[in-house]
Design a protein around this motif. Structure first.
Motif, PDB file in Angstrom:
ATOM      1  N   ALA A   1       0.769  -1.125   0.020  1.00 52.04           N
ATOM      2  CA  ALA A   1       0.052   0.052  -0.001  1.00 52.04           C
ATOM      3  C   ALA A   1       0.812   1.226  -0.024  1.00 52.04           C
ATOM      4  O   ALA A   1       2.100   1.246   0.249  1.00 52.04           O
ATOM      5  CB  ALA A   1      -0.811  -0.081   1.079  1.00 52.04           C
ATOM      6  N   THR A   2       0.387   2.414  -0.247  1.00 51.44           N
ATOM      7  CA  THR A   2       0.909   3.659  -0.118  1.00 51.44           C
ATOM      8  C   THR A   2       0.712   4.034   1.326  1.00 51.44           C
ATOM      9  O   THR A   2      -0.360   3.989   1.884  1.00 51.44           O
ATOM     10  CB  THR A   2       0.445   4.784  -1.122  1.00 51.44           C
ATOM     11  N   GLY A   3       1.825   4.439   2.110  1.00 53.32           N
ATOM     12  CA  GLY A   3       1.712   4.714   3.284  1.00 53.32           C
ATOM     13  C   GLY A   3       3.192   4.696   4.053  1.00 53.32           C
ATOM     14  O   GLY A   3       4.204   4.661   3.620  1.00 53.32           O
ATOM     15  N   GLN A   4       2.893   4.781   5.499  1.00 53.54           N
ATOM     16  CA  GLN A   4       4.293   4.827   6.209  1.00 53.54           C
ATOM     17  C   GLN A   4       4.030   4.344   7.471  1.00 53.54           C
ATOM     18  O   GLN A   4       2.814   4.156   7.996  1.00 53.54           O
ATOM     19  CB  GLN A   4       4.730   6.314   6.369  1.00 53.54           C
ATOM     20  N   ASP A   5       4.830   4.037   8.424  1.00 50.18           N
ATOM     21  CA  ASP A   5       4.842   3.715   9.742  1.00 50.18           C
ATOM     22  C   ASP A   5       3.956   2.310  10.053  1.00 50.18           C
ATOM     23  O   ASP A   5       3.114   2.060  10.917  1.00 50.18           O
ATOM     24  CB  ASP A   5       4.228   4.806  10.750  1.00 50.18           C
ATOM     25  N   PRO A   6       4.397   1.398   9.096  1.00 47.41           N
ATOM     26  CA  PRO A   6       3.514  -0.177   9.390  1.00 47.41           C
ATOM     27  C   PRO A   6       3.712  -0.580  10.435  1.00 47.41           C
ATOM     28  O   PRO A   6       5.172  -0.800  11.182  1.00 47.41           O
ATOM     29  CB  PRO A   6       4.144  -0.828   8.112  1.00 47.41           C
ATOM     30  N   SER A   7       2.747  -1.152  11.101  1.00 46.91           N
ATOM     31  CA  SER A   7       2.890  -2.207  12.245  1.00 46.91           C
ATOM     32  C   SER A   7       2.046  -3.513  12.030  1.00 46.91           C
ATOM     33  O   SER A   7       0.922  -3.304  11.658  1.00 46.91           O
ATOM     34  CB  SER A   7       2.434  -1.350  13.392  1.00 46.91           C
ATOM     35  N   VAL A   8       2.599  -4.520  12.259  1.00 48.46           N
ATOM     36  CA  VAL A   8       1.758  -5.777  11.982  1.00 48.46           C
ATOM     37  C   VAL A   8       1.233  -6.150  13.298  1.00 48.46           C
ATOM     38  O   VAL A   8       2.049  -6.213  14.324  1.00 48.46           O
ATOM     39  CB  VAL A   8       2.935  -6.895  11.383  1.00 48.46           C
TER      40      VAL A   8
ATOM     41  N   ASP B   1      -3.240 -10.529  14.765  1.00 50.90           N
ATOM     42  CA  ASP B   1      -4.122 -11.086  14.002  1.00 50.90           C
ATOM     43  C   ASP B   1      -3.951 -10.929  12.332  1.00 50.90           C
ATOM     44  O   ASP B   1      -4.859 -11.023  11.636  1.00 50.90           O
ATOM     45  CB  ASP B   1      -5.671 -10.742  14.375  1.00 50.90           C
ATOM     46  N   HIS B   2      -2.652 -10.695  12.194  1.00 54.50           N
ATOM     47  CA  HIS B   2      -2.255 -10.678  10.860  1.00 54.50           C
ATOM     48  C   HIS B   2      -2.661  -9.359   9.898  1.00 54.50           C
ATOM     49  O   HIS B   2      -3.176  -9.705   8.781  1.00 54.50           O
ATOM     50  CB  HIS B   2      -2.334 -12.118  10.022  1.00 54.50           C
ATOM     51  N   LYS B   3      -2.713  -8.444  10.437  1.00 57.70           N
ATOM     52  CA  LYS B   3      -3.058  -7.141   9.722  1.00 57.70           C
ATOM     53  C   LYS B   3      -1.831  -6.340   9.676  1.00 57.70           C
ATOM     54  O   LYS B   3      -0.901  -6.342  10.658  1.00 57.70           O
ATOM     55  CB  LYS B   3      -4.481  -6.666  10.156  1.00 57.70           C
ATOM     56  N   ILE B   4      -2.050  -5.237   8.875  1.00 56.36           N
ATOM     57  CA  ILE B   4      -0.857  -4.087   8.859  1.00 56.36           C
ATOM     58  C   ILE B   4      -1.591  -2.864   9.361  1.00 56.36           C
ATOM     59  O   ILE B   4      -2.637  -2.433   8.585  1.00 56.36           O
ATOM     60  CB  ILE B   4      -0.255  -3.917   7.641  1.00 56.36           C
ATOM     61  N   VAL B   5      -1.441  -2.215  10.500  1.00 62.61           N
ATOM     62  CA  VAL B   5      -1.732  -0.871  10.701  1.00 62.61           C
ATOM     63  C   VAL B   5      -0.969   0.233  10.298  1.00 62.61           C
ATOM     64  O   VAL B   5       0.514   0.029  10.461  1.00 62.61           O
ATOM     65  CB  VAL B   5      -2.258  -0.567  12.008  1.00 62.61           C
TER      66      VAL B   5
ATOM     67  N   GLU C   1       3.454   6.469  14.054  1.00 56.74           N
ATOM     68  CA  GLU C   1       4.013   5.479  14.875  1.00 56.74           C
ATOM     69  C   GLU C   1       2.776   4.436  15.761  1.00 56.74           C
ATOM     70  O   GLU C   1       2.593   4.257  16.921  1.00 56.74           O
ATOM     71  CB  GLU C   1       4.971   5.824  16.015  1.00 56.74           C
ATOM     72  N   PRO C   2       1.679   4.176  14.770  1.00 56.85           N
ATOM     73  CA  PRO C   2       0.567   3.423  15.279  1.00 56.85           C
ATOM     74  C   PRO C   2       0.881   2.151  15.677  1.00 56.85           C
ATOM     75  O   PRO C   2       1.923   1.442  15.173  1.00 56.85           O
ATOM     76  CB  PRO C   2      -0.461   3.252  14.070  1.00 56.85           C
ATOM     77  N   GLN C   3       0.510   1.701  16.990  1.00 53.26           N
ATOM     78  CA  GLN C   3       0.953   0.371  17.419  1.00 53.26           C
ATOM     79  C   GLN C   3      -0.549  -0.253  18.115  1.00 53.26           C
ATOM     80  O   GLN C   3      -1.167   0.495  18.754  1.00 53.26           O
ATOM     81  CB  GLN C   3       1.841   0.462  18.891  1.00 53.26           C
ATOM     82  N   VAL C   4      -0.846  -1.373  17.818  1.00 55.28           N
ATOM     83  CA  VAL C   4      -2.127  -2.065  18.181  1.00 55.28           C
ATOM     84  C   VAL C   4      -1.820  -2.900  19.398  1.00 55.28           C
ATOM     85  O   VAL C   4      -0.926  -3.349  19.596  1.00 55.28           O
ATOM     86  CB  VAL C   4      -2.631  -3.101  17.074  1.00 55.28           C
ATOM     87  N   SER C   5      -2.817  -2.682  20.378  1.00 52.26           N
ATOM     88  CA  SER C   5      -2.866  -3.301  21.631  1.00 52.26           C
ATOM     89  C   SER C   5      -2.564  -4.916  21.521  1.00 52.26           C
ATOM     90  O   SER C   5      -3.282  -5.607  20.608  1.00 52.26           O
ATOM     91  CB  SER C   5      -3.586  -2.944  22.470  1.00 52.26           C
TER      92      SER C   5
END
Length: 208
Positions: A28-35, A38-42, A79-83
């Motif tokens: 995708a176009t974007g930045q700051d990926p965080s896996v 549950d196997h998604k990318i935020v 810098e998004p991070q999923v709990s």
């Protein structure tokens, strides 16, 4: 990881690297990926978004505010991070407030504001039990732990005023961070500092 997409406007693509073959795939176009667990990318593309590992199914979690100077929590995302339980996304707002906010992952609604007064917070990182480690800024330098109920913020003892980019280990026992361009690790509560790498290069944003 991120890579310049060649558009000339400074935007980046999120790229997946196959470690076996060395081949790369644009997600995708974007930045700051965080896996996520549950196997998604935020990630961030002005708005806060979530996509599948293949990039074939993308949704917007939270829109960037139309009037960013008024709606501070949604004025920018970084810098998004999923709990660990998948319920929340913590991120840095780095344009107006330089604070950390937590939104509900399902609809992007604001769950809590992690505000320093005076000072700032950034670079959130979750512990396995749902606490947050954040970096303080001007006025409150250091590393801090926010309890799982988001009620109490405690400074981690030690000489970490210039520490940046904290990242909690998967088992929750250590915090990795940069200090003066080098990478160090400490116990979650501030003890047993050890040097990971210190070779004169200027390192940033370490991850486990």
């Amino acid at each position: 990881f991120n890579a310049d997409n060649g558009s000339g406007n400074g935007s980046t693509d999120i790229i997946a690297l196959n470690m076996s073959s060395g081949s790369t795939t644009r997600i995708a176009t974007g930045q700051d990926p965080s896996v996520t667990s549950d196997h998604k990318i935020v990630f961030v593309d002005l708005d806060l978004k979530e996509t599948s590992l293949t990039g074939t199914s993308t949704r917007t979690v939270a829109l960037r505010a139309p009037d960013a100077s008024v709606d501070y929590p949604h004025s920018s995302y970084a810098e998004p991070q999923v709990s660990p339980n998948g319920t929340y996304i913590a991120y840095s707002e780095d344009v107006f407030t330089n604070q950390v906010y937590v939104v509900n992952r399902t609809d992007g609604s604001l769950a809590v504001s992690v505000i320093a007064s005076p000072g700032s917070y950034s670079s959130p990182s979750w512990t396995p039990d749902g606490r947050l480690v954040v970096q303080g800024g001007y006025g409150n330098y250091g590393l801090y732990i926010v309890d799982a109920q988001f009620q109490t913020i405690t400074k981690i003892p030690g000489s970490y005023d210039n520490a940046q980019n904290p990242r909690v280990s998967p088992d929750g026992s250590l915090i990795l961070f940069t200090l003066n361009g080098n990478i160090y690790a400490i116990d979650l509560h501030g003890g047993s500092q050890r040097t990971i790498i210190s070779d004169g290069n200027n390192y940033s944003r370490p991850i486990w």
